[in-house]
Design an enzyme around this catalytic site. Structure first.
Site, PDB file in Angstrom:
ATOM      1  N   SER A   1      44.758  24.516 -17.232  1.00  0.00           N
ATOM      2  CA  SER A   1      44.740  23.275 -18.206  1.00  0.00           C
ATOM      3  C   SER A   1      43.680  24.262 -19.499  1.00  0.00           C
ATOM      4  O   SER A   1      43.206  25.044 -19.493  1.00  0.00           O
ATOM      5  CB  SER A   1      44.009  22.714 -17.516  1.00  0.00           C
ATOM      6  OG  SER A   1      43.974  22.132 -16.998  1.00  0.00           O
TER       7      SER A   1
HETATM    8  N1  SAH Z   1      43.189  22.594 -12.124  1.00  0.00           N
HETATM    9  C1  SAH Z   1      43.805  23.971 -12.822  1.00  0.00           C
HETATM   10  C2  SAH Z   1      44.867  23.783 -13.213  1.00  0.00           C
HETATM   11  C3  SAH Z   1      46.319  24.142 -12.539  1.00  0.00           C
HETATM   12  S1  SAH Z   1      48.109  23.729 -13.363  1.00  0.00           S
HETATM   13  C4  SAH Z   1      43.184  25.185 -13.463  1.00  0.00           C
HETATM   14  O1  SAH Z   1      41.537  24.876 -13.495  1.00  0.00           O
HETATM   15  O2  SAH Z   1      43.764  26.034 -13.296  1.00  0.00           O
HETATM   16  C5  SAH Z   1      47.560  21.900 -11.753  1.00  0.00           C
HETATM   17  C6  SAH Z   1      48.767  22.340 -10.610  1.00  0.00           C
HETATM   18  O3  SAH Z   1      48.233  21.073  -9.609  1.00  0.00           O
HETATM   19  C7  SAH Z   1      49.221  22.891 -10.660  1.00  0.00           C
HETATM   20  O4  SAH Z   1      48.456  23.614 -10.049  1.00  0.00           O
HETATM   21  C8  SAH Z   1      50.214  22.336  -9.258  1.00  0.00           C
HETATM   22  O5  SAH Z   1      50.916  23.406  -8.368  1.00  0.00           O
HETATM   23  C9  SAH Z   1      49.814  21.095  -8.804  1.00  0.00           C
HETATM   24  N2  SAH Z   1      49.925  19.848  -7.950  1.00  0.00           N
HETATM   25  C10 SAH Z   1      50.500  19.327  -8.332  1.00  0.00           C
HETATM   26  N3  SAH Z   1      51.296  18.439  -7.396  1.00  0.00           N
HETATM   27  C11 SAH Z   1      49.844  18.617  -6.897  1.00  0.00           C
HETATM   28  C12 SAH Z   1      49.844  18.057  -5.220  1.00  0.00           C
HETATM   29  N4  SAH Z   1      50.768  17.235  -5.208  1.00  0.00           N
HETATM   30  N5  SAH Z   1      48.935  18.301  -4.284  1.00  0.00           N
HETATM   31  C13 SAH Z   1      48.509  19.272  -4.993  1.00  0.00           C
HETATM   32  N6  SAH Z   1      48.393  19.799  -6.098  1.00  0.00           N
HETATM   33  C14 SAH Z   1      49.676  19.693  -6.998  1.00  0.00           C
END
Ligand code: SAH
Length: 219
Positions: free
Chosen positions: A63
């Site tokens: 993000s």
């Molecule tokens: N906080 C992360 C941002 C990742 S983007 C960082 O700092 O890099 C959001 C993430 O949510 C993605 O990796 C995606 O795979 C995950 N995601 C989506 N739906 C999800 C679910 N139901 N349970 C767990 N993770 C999920």
């Protein structure tokens, strides 16, 4: 390249985020400390401190730092807190959380991302962050309750399991809205009597929270 080389550019990123209105000194300290370049692809390291999302594989992104900072500030984190993150992705936000609070559980549905995030957290010597592979729509009941829950993917509505796993006074920070439509960053607070307050923190854009069509795990 050793992490030290990025320290000045990391400080400048935190200063820019401060100028955009983030006041929480502990959030800014975490941004100045955690090496964001360690959470992106080798080829993206020079872009690591631009204020934008970057690819991390599995069509997912790390993000934008300002939005992460906004979520961390909204969560009103205290050093003794136990926090759950849903959507660990690269592990960057989990590492920031690890710098700010006592204990962090972070859930990621893609095993490959969870394993990579775990490797980075371990390599940085961060001991209070556990990454698990699961569908975070169900929270992580094994370690509940939490003082705060941060969700890095947009849901149509706040999942009941996450509201249920908040401690009294606990904060849920979650983007709400359709995948391609307008999404709002929402803050829910669990009052002492068990009811919830809800507040809108502004419009955002996140990847969707994907629910796997399976039964909820047993707590
Ligand atoms: N906080 C992360 C941002 C990742 S983007 C960082 O700092 O890099 C959001 C993430 O949510 C993605 O990796 C995606 O795979 C995950 N995601 C989506 N739906 C999800 C679910 N139901 N349970 C767990 N993770 C999920």
């Amino acid at each position: 390249m050793p992490y030290e080389d990025f320290a000045p550019v990391r400080r400048r990123m935190a200063d820019r985020i401060a100028r955009r209105g983030i006041r929480d000194a502990r959030v800014l300290d975490a941004l100045r400390t955690v090496p964001r370049e360690a959470f992106v692809d080798q080829n993206d390291q020079t872009a690591a401190y631009e204020d934008r999302p970057l690819p991390i594989g599995e069509q997912q992104t790390i993000s934008q730092p300002f939005i992460v900072a906004l979520m961390l500030e909204a969560a009103e984190l205290k050093p003794e807190d136990h926090v759950l993150e849903i959507g660990a992705g690269s592990g960057y936000a989990a590492a920031l959380l690890g710098h700010m609070v006592a204990q962090v559980h972070a859930v990621e549905r893609h095993e490959s991302l969870a394993k990579a995030a775990e490797g980075r957290i371990e390599a940085l010597g961060i001991k209070n962050v556990a990454i698990v592979t699961a569908d975070g729509t169900w929270g992580w009941p094994l370690a509940a309750p939490y003082n705060a829950i941060l969700v890095a993917a947009a849901a149509e509505e706040a999942p009941q399991a996450l509201l249920d796993q908040l401690a009294p006074g606990g904060r849920l920070i979650i983007p709400i809205g359709p995948e391609h439509g307008p999404q709002w960053l929402m803050k829910y607070v669990r009052r002492q009597d068990g009811s919830f307050s809800a507040r809108d923190l502004g419009e955002v854009r996140f990847v969707p929270l994907i629910s796997d069509p399976t039964d909820p795990p047993q707590s």
